[in-house]
Design a protein around this motif. Structure first.
Motif, PDB file in Angstrom:
ATOM      1  N   ALA A  62      16.907  53.872  33.331  1.00 32.49           N
ATOM      2  CA  ALA A  62      18.002  54.535  32.842  1.00 32.49           C
ATOM      3  C   ALA A  62      18.681  53.648  31.662  1.00 32.49           C
ATOM      4  CB  ALA A  62      19.195  54.500  34.082  1.00 32.49           C
ATOM      5  N   GLY A  63      17.765  52.661  31.309  1.00 32.29           N
ATOM      6  CA  GLY A  63      18.300  51.848  30.132  1.00 32.29           C
ATOM      7  C   GLY A  63      19.095  50.884  30.186  1.00 32.29           C
ATOM      8  N   TRP A  64      19.576  50.339  31.519  1.00 35.85           N
ATOM      9  CA  TRP A  64      20.410  49.167  31.634  1.00 35.85           C
ATOM     10  C   TRP A  64      19.562  47.957  31.234  1.00 35.85           C
ATOM     11  CZ3 TRP A  64      25.240  49.587  31.523  1.00 35.85           C
ATOM     12  CH2 TRP A  64      25.954  50.770  31.728  1.00 35.85           C
ATOM     13  N   PHE A  65      18.323  47.679  31.702  1.00 42.45           N
ATOM     14  CA  PHE A  65      17.385  46.599  31.363  1.00 42.45           C
ATOM     15  C   PHE A  65      16.069  46.654  30.769  1.00 42.45           C
ATOM     16  CE2 PHE A  65      19.869  45.880  35.477  1.00 42.45           C
ATOM     17  CZ  PHE A  65      20.776  44.754  35.315  1.00 42.45           C
ATOM     18  N   THR A  66      15.774  45.841  30.228  1.00 44.50           N
ATOM     19  CA  THR A  66      14.108  45.967  29.366  1.00 44.50           C
ATOM     20  C   THR A  66      13.246  45.668  30.640  1.00 44.50           C
ATOM     21  OG1 THR A  66      14.076  43.584  28.939  1.00 44.50           O
ATOM     22  CG2 THR A  66      14.994  45.111  27.271  1.00 44.50           C
ATOM     23  N   ALA A  67      12.084  45.948  30.475  1.00 41.64           N
ATOM     24  CA  ALA A  67      11.016  45.634  31.317  1.00 41.64           C
ATOM     25  C   ALA A  67      10.702  44.332  31.529  1.00 41.64           C
ATOM     26  CB  ALA A  67       9.633  46.395  30.887  1.00 41.64           C
ATOM     27  N   ASP A  68      10.732  43.573  30.472  1.00 34.69           N
ATOM     28  CA  ASP A  68      10.740  42.025  30.677  1.00 34.69           C
ATOM     29  C   ASP A  68      12.132  41.391  31.688  1.00 34.69           C
ATOM     30  OD1 ASP A  68       8.441  41.816  29.226  1.00 34.69           O
ATOM     31  OD2 ASP A  68       9.195  41.223  27.439  1.00 34.69           O
ATOM     32  N   GLU A  69      13.186  42.039  31.411  1.00 41.79           N
ATOM     33  CA  GLU A  69      14.473  41.525  32.050  1.00 41.79           C
ATOM     34  C   GLU A  69      14.096  41.841  33.559  1.00 41.79           C
ATOM     35  OE1 GLU A  69      18.006  41.593  29.045  1.00 41.79           O
ATOM     36  OE2 GLU A  69      17.456  43.327  30.059  1.00 41.79           O
ATOM     37  N   VAL A  70      13.709  43.110  33.981  1.00 40.84           N
ATOM     38  CA  VAL A  70      13.460  43.143  35.258  1.00 40.84           C
ATOM     39  C   VAL A  70      12.250  42.296  35.938  1.00 40.84           C
ATOM     40  CG1 VAL A  70      12.342  44.974  36.855  1.00 40.84           C
ATOM     41  CG2 VAL A  70      13.773  45.695  35.061  1.00 40.84           C
ATOM     42  N   SER A  71      11.446  41.908  34.994  1.00 45.26           N
ATOM     43  CA  SER A  71      10.441  40.850  35.592  1.00 45.26           C
ATOM     44  C   SER A  71      11.041  39.529  35.877  1.00 45.26           C
ATOM     45  CB  SER A  71       9.198  40.907  34.636  1.00 45.26           C
ATOM     46  OG  SER A  71       8.139  39.895  35.213  1.00 45.26           O
ATOM     47  N   MET A  72      11.798  39.108  34.704  1.00 43.93           N
ATOM     48  CA  MET A  72      12.676  37.905  34.877  1.00 43.93           C
ATOM     49  C   MET A  72      13.445  37.947  35.931  1.00 43.93           C
ATOM     50  SD  MET A  72      15.045  36.231  32.075  1.00 43.93           S
ATOM     51  CE  MET A  72      16.565  37.225  32.634  1.00 43.93           C
ATOM     52  N   LEU A  73      14.216  38.937  36.299  1.00 47.16           N
ATOM     53  CA  LEU A  73      15.203  38.973  37.327  1.00 47.16           C
ATOM     54  C   LEU A  73      14.766  39.181  38.700  1.00 47.16           C
ATOM     55  CD1 LEU A  73      18.015  40.845  35.225  1.00 47.16           C
ATOM     56  CD2 LEU A  73      18.141  38.556  35.823  1.00 47.16           C
ATOM     57  N   GLY A  74      13.737  39.887  38.690  1.00 44.75           N
ATOM     58  CA  GLY A  74      13.212  40.648  40.048  1.00 44.75           C
ATOM     59  C   GLY A  74      11.910  39.806  40.640  1.00 44.75           C
ATOM     60  N   THR A  75      11.408  38.794  39.855  1.00 43.41           N
ATOM     61  CA  THR A  75      10.442  38.014  40.564  1.00 43.41           C
ATOM     62  C   THR A  75      10.737  36.678  40.444  1.00 43.41           C
ATOM     63  OG1 THR A  75       9.309  37.612  38.553  1.00 43.41           O
ATOM     64  CG2 THR A  75       8.761  39.898  39.445  1.00 43.41           C
ATOM     65  N   GLY A  76      10.013  35.879  41.837  1.00 33.49           N
ATOM     66  CA  GLY A  76      10.199  34.450  41.683  1.00 33.49           C
ATOM     67  C   GLY A  76       9.971  33.617  40.400  1.00 33.49           C
ATOM     68  N   ALA A  77       8.617  34.145  40.154  1.00 39.92           N
ATOM     69  CA  ALA A  77       8.291  33.567  38.819  1.00 39.92           C
ATOM     70  C   ALA A  77       8.918  33.575  37.545  1.00 39.92           C
ATOM     71  CB  ALA A  77       6.584  33.849  38.577  1.00 39.92           C
ATOM     72  N   GLY A  78       9.648  34.981  37.524  1.00 37.16           N
ATOM     73  CA  GLY A  78      10.499  35.074  36.505  1.00 37.16           C
ATOM     74  C   GLY A  78      11.838  34.217  36.300  1.00 37.16           C
ATOM     75  N   ARG A  79      12.204  34.154  37.411  1.00 34.94           N
ATOM     76  CA  ARG A  79      13.583  33.490  37.781  1.00 34.94           C
ATOM     77  C   ARG A  79      13.235  31.844  37.628  1.00 34.94           C
ATOM     78  NH1 ARG A  79      17.163  35.665  42.862  1.00 34.94           N
ATOM     79  NH2 ARG A  79      17.184  37.609  42.134  1.00 34.94           N
ATOM     80  N   ARG A  80      12.157  31.340  37.876  1.00 33.80           N
ATOM     81  CA  ARG A  80      11.771  29.997  37.726  1.00 33.80           C
ATOM     82  C   ARG A  80      11.735  29.758  36.167  1.00 33.80           C
ATOM     83  NH1 ARG A  80       8.685  30.530  42.368  1.00 33.80           N
ATOM     84  NH2 ARG A  80       7.034  31.244  41.282  1.00 33.80           N
TER      85      ARG A  80
END
Length: 404
Positions: free
Chosen positions: A318-336
């Motif tokens: 819906a345009g609220w996040f970029t794909a990279d942000e989703v990966s960063m926020l929604g995965t353990g590796a991305g958060r680390r």
């Protein structure tokens, strides 16, 4: 969002999207948190009352243990408490619960639950004494019937109180496990002070060592294993959108296995004779039960991560996040990776990154409840609030002036 090493784009094609959310207005101005004065006052009052109950328990234990035995028992009880709380912290890493709620849970277990069990036991003793021999006490009945019933109800009711008090943070089974385990850790802490102190007073260092080995090394998670049954049940109530009154039925349902497992553990000390038999029972029965509990926790931890990734992907569509942000926020590796990047930034940007991750997770669980048909005006308002906060967090992470 551009980081030093931007995370890769996830593979969303297998993630179902249901009614992608549309932008909620107004979110482009600085979000204002609603007044929480009432909740803060209630939280402070609850923590103070639970703390006073713990103080009363400590004073009561001092009367028959003595100051020296009490202090030694307290110091030894801190060791298994630390082990359990570290495990709880690991469980709670993905979507951390509010710290005041966890403090209240710990004090409830160590103070109110213990005080309730002591008062009930005192009432039983007074009743037996007043019966002029018509009633007789039984160590077996006390350990296998009275203790499991009274203690699990006292601990479990604390989880129910938290379900009622912090419902917007009580999203699912893992939250129930966290609160239940924290309460159980507090209960075991106060109980261990008593057991360690009595062992020292009655049998000296040898008895104290044996008691510490049993309670501090072999079974520091015993109370946790019992009480998380109630926590899981109330977590399922939260996941299903149960009302405050409807959650009571889940509470009673969760009490049954909690009481049963507690009775099984206590009953083994009476039925089995000899240290070897108890050790065999521990290996054959308790260890598998503990392993099952670990597997359940791991399952729900992974489920939380999947829910977060799925729901944030819907917002991305819906345009609220970029794909990279989703990966960063929604995965353990991305958060680390994100937290490591934040650690190299000024303090304000580091905190903004932490808030960005935390509020995105909360948003995902709000979205999950909406998708499950639990939408209320308050929940939609919380969604809008979180979206506004996330926009501000993103701007602060990037070193920009928040919109508004």
């Amino acid at each position: 969002m551009s980081l030093d090493q931007p995370p890769g784009q996830p593979s969303p094609e297998h993630l179902p999207v249901q009614a992608s959310p549309t932008p909620v207005q107004p979110v482009w101005n600085r979000a204002v948190r609603p007044s929480r004065a009432g909740a803060i006052v209630l939280g402070v009052v609850g923590i103070v009352l639970a703390g006073l109950a713990l103080l009363a328990v400590i004073l009561y234990l001092t009367t028959f243990l003595g100051t020296g035995a009490l202090l030694l028992g307290l110091l030894l009880a801190l060791l298994p408490l630390a082990v359990v709380l570290l495990a709880v912290r690991w469980i709670d890493r993905w979507d951390p619960e509010p710290r005041p709620a966890l403090i209240f849970a710990l004090l409830w277990g160590a103070g109110i639950s213990i005080a309730s069990a002591l008062v009930f036991d005192l009432g039983v003793q007074i009743t037996i004494a007043a019966s002029s021999g018509a009633l007789a006490g039984s160590d077996f009945a006390s350990a296998v019937i009275q203790a499991p019933l009274v203690e699990e109800i006292a601990k479990g009711f604390g989880v129910l109180v938290l379900f009622w008090a912090v419902r917007r943070h009580f999203d699912g089974p893992l939250d129930g496990v966290v609160y239940a385990a924290t309460i159980a850790a507090g209960f075991a802490f106060s109980e261990n002070i008593q057991y360690f102190g009595l062992a020292l007073a009655d049998g000296g260092a040898q008895d104290l060592g044996a008691t510490f080995l049993l309670r501090g090394v072999f079974s520091p998670f015993a109370h946790v294993t019992f009480t998380i049954c109630t926590g899981l049940a109330l977590g399922l109530a939260a996941r299903r959108g149960a009302s405050k009154s409807g959650a009571f039925g889940f509470f009673l349902l969760g009490l049954l296995p909690a009481i049963g497992l507690h009775a099984l553990w206590n009953g083994a000390t009476f039925v089995l004779a000899g240290d070897a038999s108890v050790l065999i029972y521990y290996v054959v029965v308790q260890v598998p039960l503990f392993i099952v509990a670990i597997l359940i926790v791991v399952f729900f931890r992974r489920q939380e991560a999947r829910i977060t990734l799925r729901r944030l992907h819907e917002y991305s569509r819906a345009g609220w996040f970029t794909a990279d942000e989703v990966s960063m926020l929604g995965t353990g590796a991305g958060r680390r990776q994100a937290l490591a990047w934040g650690a190299r930034q000024p303090r304000s940007r580091q905190l903004a990154m932490r808030h960005f991750i935390a509020d995105a997770t909360r948003l995902a669980f709000v979205r999950d409840r909406l998708v499950r048909g639990q939408g209320t005006p308050a929940l939609h308002a919380r969604e809008a609030l979180l979206l506004g906060l996330l926009i501000n967090h993103r701007a602060e992470v990037l070193g920009q002036q928040p919109p508004g």
